[in-house]
Write a protein that holds these residues in place. Structure first.
Motif, mmCIF file in Angstrom:
data_model
loop_
_atom_site.group_PDB
_atom_site.id
_atom_site.type_symbol
_atom_site.label_atom_id
_atom_site.label_comp_id
_atom_site.label_asym_id
_atom_site.label_seq_id
_atom_site.Cartn_x
_atom_site.Cartn_y
_atom_site.Cartn_z
ATOM 1 N N ASP A 1 -15.319 13.112 7.108
ATOM 2 C CA ASP A 1 -15.183 12.844 8.540
ATOM 3 C C ASP A 1 -13.705 12.701 8.877
ATOM 4 O O ASP A 1 -13.238 11.639 9.254
ATOM 5 N N LYS A 2 -12.955 13.805 8.697
ATOM 6 C CA LYS A 2 -11.510 13.742 8.867
ATOM 7 C C LYS A 2 -11.111 13.392 10.293
ATOM 8 O O LYS A 2 -10.062 12.809 10.523
ATOM 9 N N SER A 3 -11.950 13.758 11.256
ATOM 10 C CA SER A 3 -11.581 13.487 12.646
ATOM 11 C C SER A 3 -11.973 12.072 13.067
ATOM 12 O O SER A 3 -11.510 11.566 14.077
ATOM 13 N N GLY A 4 -12.831 11.442 12.291
ATOM 14 C CA GLY A 4 -13.248 10.094 12.635
ATOM 15 C C GLY A 4 -14.325 10.035 13.697
ATOM 16 O O GLY A 4 -14.661 8.966 14.191
ATOM 17 N N LYS A 5 -14.891 11.205 14.038
ATOM 18 C CA LYS A 5 -15.863 11.233 15.135
ATOM 19 C C LYS A 5 -17.269 10.861 14.687
ATOM 20 O O LYS A 5 -18.103 10.478 15.492
ATOM 21 N N ASP A 6 -17.543 11.028 13.385
ATOM 22 C CA ASP A 6 -18.897 10.780 12.899
ATOM 23 C C ASP A 6 -19.155 9.278 12.824
ATOM 24 O O ASP A 6 -18.551 8.577 12.019
ATOM 25 N N PRO A 7 -20.062 8.783 13.646
ATOM 26 C CA PRO A 7 -20.284 7.331 13.664
ATOM 27 C C PRO A 7 -20.944 6.831 12.384
ATOM 28 O O PRO A 7 -20.951 5.636 12.117
ATOM 29 N N LEU A 8 -21.504 7.761 11.595
ATOM 30 C CA LEU A 8 -22.226 7.338 10.400
ATOM 31 C C LEU A 8 -21.339 7.318 9.156
ATOM 32 O O LEU A 8 -21.799 6.990 8.067
ATOM 33 N N ILE A 9 -20.067 7.708 9.324
ATOM 34 C CA ILE A 9 -19.180 7.758 8.154
ATOM 35 C C ILE A 9 -17.885 7.004 8.452
ATOM 36 O O ILE A 9 -17.334 7.098 9.550
ATOM 37 N N ASN A 10 -17.413 6.264 7.458
ATOM 38 C CA ASN A 10 -16.175 5.493 7.624
ATOM 39 C C ASN A 10 -14.996 6.351 8.073
ATOM 40 O O ASN A 10 -14.853 7.490 7.643
#
Lengths: 277, 426
Positions: free
Chosen positions: B287-296
């Motif tokens: 989740d390099k962009s940080g958009k995935d709420p399920l991943i740190n």
């Protein structure tokens, strides 16, 4: 006239005392020579050295605790710096721990110390602490094990006995130590310090270190057979606490050709075979 | 679980024997090459209780007897070690075998050390704080009051160490991902984010651990050298978040997303003490962009520390540590409404005080974590007494305090416990 005669006798008496003193001095090395040689014999013989050490700490009630470790030492050929590697074998809770010191002779440079904790695979760097604290809970202090710089004290040849030069050493910075002065009894033939007495402010003796056994250990130095006088048993008594610690040395070797790299993190994490058996 | 442990143990022992066979001398009996094995270990009883009621856990926080056996031997060309614990665990009500170490070590050339097998691995400069040390930790053992040695869980790995004049290089390859022994409800209650509440034994959801050999692998590298008395190191890691750091969108189970980490550290004398600084960049690779709420989110981590002897046999150490989320606005935007939100930065101060008394046979110690940003704290007071060379007594506590039930230490508040132990070493 009577006065003149008296004056003459006094003068000649003083003169003869001076002559006598001078003759004695011709045989007696200077204080500096004695302490330098004694320091060398006690801590610096050979290029390097190894010994097994057994320590028994006996408290006032007679309860004992034991420590066993192997100690490796290497001198810096260029100065009085030294490296120490201490591999613990007993008791069980400290087994395989390693304590390493890079000792610097310069007074303004703190020693570097490391401790390796094998169960955590952790190399901990230890702040250079007070050198006059107990070494592994014994009555020996760090400074007894690795030596006290001669520059820390002023030294005076107090007297010469049949066997010993008796040196009185007074700390230049008394606030940094717990003693007011100490006496060192140095063997006249080997220059080995055989006894050290530590005195408190009120001139009372409170701590004594004695070399109980001295052996001549054979070694090779530049291809030649030599013998190093070596203390193989020493005892320190704390007269105030009633506790005493005996250290015995065995399997002593000099000039093994220890590599400098032994005294690095690589060997802290996995000690060299020289240190383990 | 028992089966998995047995399988891993089996693999460890087999690889040990294989290595021994491969390297062993052809001539003479195989066993002639080995030194008589040295056997050591300890027997320990340890018990502890929660000091308050925890509706998701038993009152007992730890209750176990443990026999550790360590056997070592060597040949001309290698050292061997085995270490394992037989455990009677009265909290989980099971017997267990904890295979701690089983390795072969060799020094084939002047420039190379090799250690293969199950081993404990550590590097980095923090004191009970870890940035670039991404080897497995056992947080459960730490929080319930086992000996601090158990904070380090073993890795099944190969470690190659190269030594040169210019630089030293450690490479650790772990063919199958070794996660932390993380808090998962079986022993400790914790913040259960999916339901926005504390949970414990009622939510022992097993995580989805990546476990394909040689595919779900880890590689950790350290380059280090000493520059005028300062130990300087660079680190790299490719693997997974060591504790669950996400949730599977399909099963809802906790997952270990990909993690790449890069960092550096320095340690050396400063004044009359030892100072250290460490930094790390955690790239949350799934989740390099940080958009995935399920991943740190990806993170930066910073640490500075200083330790000093205050008077003889009294040591103090302080550290300041920051975890900083790198895509906080993306995190905020995508964070499910109603669930507790983390701060962008987590600040932690630690203080260690250790006093040795009675000829260093009695150790009084206090380690405190305090987070001004999370408003929580974790205190670890302990007293350790060596009654004889063989017998040690210990007592201590794990105290968790927090304002909110979801912060890192605050979530464990109901796990606050006291413990005592007796250990006989041989």
């Amino acid at each position: 006239m009577k006065r003149k005669m008296a004056g003459f006798f006094v003068t000649s008496f003083i003169f003869s005392v001076i002559v006598l003193a001078h003759n004695v001095q011709a045989q007696t090395p200077s204080v500096d020579e004695i302490i330098t040689q004694a320091n060398h014999v006690a801590y610096y013989q050979g290029q390097d050295g190894k010994s097994k050490v057994k320590m028994t700490i006996t408290d006032r009630q007679g309860r004992t605790r034991n420590r066993e470790f192997i100690i490796l030492r290497k001198n810096d050929p260029d100065n009085d710096d030294q490296k120490y590697f201490v591999y613990f074998q007993a008791p069980a809770d400290v087994r395989r721990m390693v304590f390493m010191v890079h000792k610097y002779a310069a007074l303004d440079k703190d020693d570097d110390r490391w401790l390796y904790l094998p169960n955590l695979d952790l190399v901990r760097r230890i702040a250079a602490g007070d050198k006059r604290t107990s070494f592994v809970g014994s009555d020996f202090l760090y400074e007894d094990v690795s030596g006290r710089s001669l520059l820390e004290d002023t030294h005076e040849l107090l007297r010469t006995t049949e066997e010993y030069y008796v040196i009185k050493s007074v700390p230049k910075k008394p606030e940094t130590v717990e003693f007011t002065y100490f006496l060192v009894f140095i063997d006249k033939t080997t220059f080995m310090p055989m006894k050290m007495e530590y005195y408190e402010k009120d001139e009372s003796l409170y701590r004594v270190i004695e070399s109980k056994k001295l052996e001549m250990i054979k070694a090779k130095e530049d291809g030649k057979e030599v013998e190093y006088p070596t203390v193989t048993q020493s005892v320190v008594k704390d007269l105030k606490s009633g506790s005493a610690t005996e250290m015995t040395f065995s399997d002593i070797q000099y000039n093994l050709g220890l590599n400098d790299t032994i005294f690095t993190e690589r060997y802290l994490k996995r000690p060299p075979r020289e240190a383990m058996r | 679980m028992g089966k998995a442990i047995f399988k891993k143990t089996g693999i460890g022992i087999i690889s040990l024997l294989l290595a021994a066979l491969v390297f062993a001398d052809e001539g003479g009996s195989f066993w002639d090459d080995f030194s008589p094995p040295q056997i050591h270990g300890f027997y320990e009883m340890r018990g502890g209780y929660r000091t308050q009621n925890d509706r998701y856990q038993k009152d007992k926080s730890v209750m176990e007897t443990r026999l550790q056996i360590e056997a070592s031997t060597f040949t001309d060309w290698a050292d061997f070690k085995f270490k394992g614990d037989l455990l009677g665990d009265f909290v989980l009500e099971e017997g267990d075998f904890d295979f701690r170490e089983g390795w072969v070590f060799a020094r084939p050339t002047e420039y190379l050390d090799v250690k293969i097998g199950r081993q404990i691995l550590t590097w980095g400069t923090g004191d009970l704080l870890f940035i670039n040390d991404l080897f497995p930790k056992d947080w459960q053992a730490f929080f319930i009051g086992r000996d601090v040695d158990y904070l380090k869980a073993p890795s099944d790995a190969a470690k190659l160490s190269f030594f040169t004049e210019l630089i030293n290089i450690d490479i650790v390859y772990t063919p199958q991902f070794d996660p932390d022994r993380y808090v998962r409800g079986e022993r400790l209650s914790y913040w259960y984010a999916p339901e926005n509440r504390r949970a414990g034994r009622d939510r022992r959801t097993p995580a989805e651990r990546p476990d394909d050999w040689f595919r779900d692998d880890e590689i950790a590298v350290r380059l280090y050298r000493t520059i005028s008395n300062y130990e300087v190191a660079l680190y790299g890691y490719r693997g997974f978040w060591k504790s669950p750091a996400g949730q599977s969108p399909t099963t809802g189970r906790p997952i270990f997303p990909d993690l790449n980490a890069y960092g550096a550290s320095v340690r050396g004398p400063l004044g009359s003490g030892i100072a250290n600084a460490e930094i790390g960049y955690y790239e949350s690779a799934d989740d390099k962009s940080g958009k995935d709420p399920l991943i740190n989110n990806s993170e930066m981590r910073y640490l500075v520390g200083y330790t000093q002897e205050i008077v003889a046999d009294l040591n103090a150490g302080v550290q300041y540590y920051i975890e900083q989320m790198l895509d906080y606005s993306a995190y905020k935007r995508s964070h499910p409404t109603g669930s507790k939100r983390r701060d962008r930065d987590r600040h932690v101060v630690t203080l260690r005080l250790t006093q040795l008394l009675w000829n260093q046979n009695l150790e009084l110690s206090m380690f405190t974590y305090y987070s001004p940003s999370d408003n929580d704290a974790y205190l670890r007071p302990s007293i350790h007494y060596k009654a004889t060379d063989h017998l040690a007594l210990e007592t201590g506590a794990n105290v968790f305090v927090g304002k909110s039930p979801h912060t890192f230490f605050g979530q464990f508040e109901d796990n606050t416990n006291i413990y005592a132990a007796v250990r006989y070493s041989f």
